[in-house]
Design an enzyme around this catalytic site. Sequence first.
Site, PDB file in Angstrom:
ATOM      1  N   GLN A   5     -20.976  13.423 -41.239  1.00 25.76           N
ATOM      2  CA  GLN A   5     -21.971  14.340 -40.663  1.00 25.76           C
ATOM      3  C   GLN A   5     -23.250  14.376 -41.486  1.00 25.76           C
ATOM      4  OE1 GLN A   5     -21.625  15.507 -37.775  1.00 25.76           O
ATOM      5  NE2 GLN A   5     -19.436  15.261 -37.444  1.00 25.76           N
ATOM      6  N   LYS A  64     -22.162   8.323 -34.910  1.00 25.82           N
ATOM      7  CA  LYS A  64     -22.776   9.645 -35.125  1.00 25.82           C
ATOM      8  C   LYS A  64     -24.217   9.496 -35.605  1.00 25.82           C
ATOM      9  CE  LYS A  64     -18.307  11.569 -36.297  1.00 25.82           C
ATOM     10  NZ  LYS A  64     -17.764  12.548 -35.349  1.00 25.82           N
ATOM     11  N   HIS A 115     -12.040  17.279 -42.418  1.00 30.59           N
ATOM     12  CA  HIS A 115     -11.631  16.683 -41.138  1.00 30.59           C
ATOM     13  C   HIS A 115     -10.258  16.036 -41.348  1.00 30.59           C
ATOM     14  CE1 HIS A 115     -11.797  13.642 -37.887  1.00 30.59           C
ATOM     15  NE2 HIS A 115     -12.749  14.375 -37.334  1.00 30.59           N
ATOM     16  N   ASP A 167     -16.936  11.906 -47.740  1.00 32.56           N
ATOM     17  CA  ASP A 167     -16.928  11.658 -46.295  1.00 32.56           C
ATOM     18  C   ASP A 167     -18.309  12.077 -45.785  1.00 32.56           C
ATOM     19  OD1 ASP A 167     -16.760  11.821 -43.584  1.00 32.56           O
ATOM     20  OD2 ASP A 167     -15.012  13.135 -43.533  1.00 32.56           O
ATOM     21  N   CYS A 200     -10.753  18.650 -35.065  1.00 31.39           N
ATOM     22  CA  CYS A 200      -9.990  17.837 -36.032  1.00 31.39           C
ATOM     23  C   CYS A 200     -10.008  18.472 -37.414  1.00 31.39           C
ATOM     24  CB  CYS A 200     -10.527  16.405 -36.110  1.00 31.39           C
ATOM     25  SG  CYS A 200     -10.337  15.498 -34.595  1.00 31.39           S
TER      26      CYS A 200
HETATM   27  C1  LIG Z   1     -16.611  15.042 -41.235  1.00 32.50           C
HETATM   28  C2  LIG Z   1     -15.976  13.956 -40.422  1.00 32.50           C
HETATM   29  N1  LIG Z   1     -15.215  13.039 -41.037  1.00 32.50           N
HETATM   30  C3  LIG Z   1     -14.635  12.024 -40.384  1.00 32.50           C
HETATM   31  C4  LIG Z   1     -14.788  11.891 -39.020  1.00 32.50           C
HETATM   32  C5  LIG Z   1     -14.119  10.749 -38.333  1.00 32.50           C
HETATM   33  O1  LIG Z   1     -15.061   9.898 -37.793  1.00 32.50           O
HETATM   34  P1  LIG Z   1     -14.627   8.698 -36.824  1.00 32.50           P
HETATM   35  O2  LIG Z   1     -13.785   9.324 -35.750  1.00 32.50           O
HETATM   36  O3  LIG Z   1     -15.921   8.161 -36.325  1.00 32.50           O
HETATM   37  O4  LIG Z   1     -13.871   7.723 -37.654  1.00 32.50           O
HETATM   38  C6  LIG Z   1     -15.558  12.826 -38.327  1.00 32.50           C
HETATM   39  C7  LIG Z   1     -15.706  12.743 -36.867  1.00 32.50           C
HETATM   40  O5  LIG Z   1     -15.757  13.745 -36.191  1.00 32.50           O
HETATM   41  C8  LIG Z   1     -16.185  13.866 -39.055  1.00 32.50           C
HETATM   42  O6  LIG Z   1     -16.956  14.770 -38.440  1.00 32.50           O
END
Ligand SMILES: Cc1ncc(COP(=O)(O)O)c(C=O)c1O
Length: 406
Positions: A201, A224, A121, A198, A361
């Site tokens: 998900q 999430k 991401h 990270d 993203c």
């Molecule tokens: C794999 C992953 N990392 C990071 C993020 C970023 O999360 P946030 O926008 O809640 O900070 C997301 C959000 O879509 C994600 O799916």
Amino acid sequence: MMTLEAATLASRKADFPGLAGNWAYLDTAATAQKPQVVIDAIARCYGADYATVHRGVYERSATMTLRFEEARAKVAGFIGAADPNEVVFVRGATEAINLVAQSWGQRLKSGDRILISALEHHSNIVPWQLLRDRLGLHLDVAPLTDDGRIDEDALIAMIRPETRLVAIAHVSNVLGGVADVRRIADAAHAAGALLMVDGCQAAPRLALDVAALGCDFYTFSGHKLYGPTGIGVLWARAEILESMPPWQGGGAMIETVSFERSTWAPPPGRFEAGTPHIVGVIGLAAAIDYVEIIGLDAIHAHESALVAAARQALAPINSLRLFGPASSAGIISFAIEGVHPHDIGTILDEAGVAIRAGHHCAQPLMGLLGVPATARASFGIYNDLGDVDRLVAGLHKVTRIFGVGQ
Ligand SMILES: Cc1ncc(COP(=O)(O)O)c(C=O)c1O
């Protein structure tokens, strides 16, 4: 193999006021709907229970402080952390990763390397690019397997003596593949590097145990995980947090302040400058209670069964290309030849099915898949086989409207 019936949870839709009406919500990877218990906890926290934390000497504030710190302990238990003080509250995974980059990253020197994967991401790419450009680092990118998972053999082969950090997604937000975190952690440590995961998900989909995973940092977002927006978690091993300088200054993160110099509070307070998101923390604790009653293993089995059913039903559609591994954690991406994903999303919306269409993203990953965008269906606790049927029926309608292979 588990049958669909055995894997499928009893319907949870009634717990979620946002799901009222006749629609199928298949965008949980973007953000999860909130169960009423979380909404009630938030309302109580802003209402009858409201007070600040860590400051007031009056009873209401002391009670709220207690609940706030109980929530920290709950998060620690949820991810298998050894100590609640290893849990830092942040705004979300994005802020958690930026915290690691800007605080832990200060120790890096020109020529050091950071290794990520091609499916990350943007929030696990851009903070490292900013740091690279500031400090003269190298950012290496591990390739993917043909079925869209991190190529772990290749990634491990790319860990060099100069690699200081490996930073990867536990579960891909586009393709749903699950990384073998333990294996990557062992390889990183053998080379003297740390591993940041990270878990955005993964936290809503897999039972977590950071000790068993062997990573050094773990990040995720509350929204999430069926909790509020604006709250997230950075977990790191105690000795690593203790070695990190503050990244934002203000109230609550200090021990002493004079005009000449200030000294820092121990972690996690050192990284929580200012009045925290009290209500977000209480709401996150309620969300964790909710998912723990159902059980993360049951949630994963349920979502895996829905993925399997969807893939089985979509595979025969000639013009439809499914991306990602066959066994994914609750997420599938696809494209229909000759139809822009936004048109797929719009036609599905008219049929009462909400999916995500776009680059998710993850623009570099789109380039690798050879498409500008994909359509993505992602499942949550509340989805059922009826939602899968509606998705499949909607996609048949798309192929009819555009006159492409059915
Ligand atoms: C794999 C992953 N990392 C990071 C993020 C970023 O999360 P946030 O926008 O809640 O900070 C997301 C959000 O879509 C994600 O799916």
